[in-house]
Write a protein that holds these residues in place. Structure first.
Motif, PDB file in Angstrom:
ATOM      1  N   ASN A  62       1.040  -1.245   0.009  1.00  0.00           N
ATOM      2  CA  ASN A  62       0.097   0.132  -0.157  1.00  0.00           C
ATOM      3  C   ASN A  62       0.857   1.267  -0.061  1.00  0.00           C
ATOM      4  O   ASN A  62       0.549   2.187  -0.552  1.00  0.00           O
ATOM      5  CB  ASN A  62      -0.789   0.113   1.247  1.00  0.00           C
ATOM      6  N   CYS A 101      -5.494  -0.017  -4.117  1.00  0.00           N
ATOM      7  CA  CYS A 101      -4.818   0.326  -2.869  1.00  0.00           C
ATOM      8  C   CYS A 101      -5.869   0.238  -1.988  1.00  0.00           C
ATOM      9  O   CYS A 101      -5.804  -0.223  -0.847  1.00  0.00           O
ATOM     10  CB  CYS A 101      -4.069   1.441  -2.786  1.00  0.00           C
ATOM     11  N   LEU A 105      -6.215  -2.479   1.291  1.00  0.00           N
ATOM     12  CA  LEU A 105      -6.022  -1.884   2.684  1.00  0.00           C
ATOM     13  C   LEU A 105      -7.441  -2.403   3.361  1.00  0.00           C
ATOM     14  O   LEU A 105      -7.388  -2.726   4.281  1.00  0.00           O
ATOM     15  CB  LEU A 105      -6.279  -0.466   2.512  1.00  0.00           C
TER      16      LEU A 105
END
Length: 117
Positions: A62, A101, A105
């Motif tokens: 990330n 991303c 996450l």
């Protein structure tokens, strides 16, 4: 920590979507809106970095993507500030990486023992 970062990035995503909708409809985006979007992104990134420094090595993916996303966002901002049109490839790369991303996450936030490898 990750759920907090996910909450911040959810707001960032909604702000980005609102900006895209404004541009699509031919309305100008307010000058402060991209700045708030960027600052909120940095706050979320800071939360992810703190979690990574606490030992969550899964988040390196990330962080790497965030560096590219932020760079593309700065490029878009500087291009727009010069009065030029942002290239579609830059916009698509920014949005595509941001979505990837965000999903990674969310996966890590809701699956604490999960890994990608």
């Amino acid at each position: 920590m990750l759920v907090g970062a996910l909450a911040v990035f959810t707001l960032v995503a909604l702000m980005g979507l609102a900006m895209i909708c404004d541009v699509w409809a031919g309305r100008p985006v307010g000058p402060a809106y991209p700045i708030v979007h960027g600052v909120a992104s940095l706050v979320g990134s800071a939360l992810v970095i703190v979690a990574a420094l606490a030992g969550d090595t899964r988040l390196y993916l990330n962080i790497g993507m965030a560096v590219v996303i932020i760079g593309l966002g700065l490029l878009m901002g500087l291009t727009a500030k010069k009065g030029k049109r942002v290239p579609r490839a830059v916009l698509v790369a920014h949005v595509g990486l941001a979505v990837t991303c965000y999903l990674a996450l969310g996966f890590f936030a809701f699956n604490p023992s999960a890994t990608l490898i």
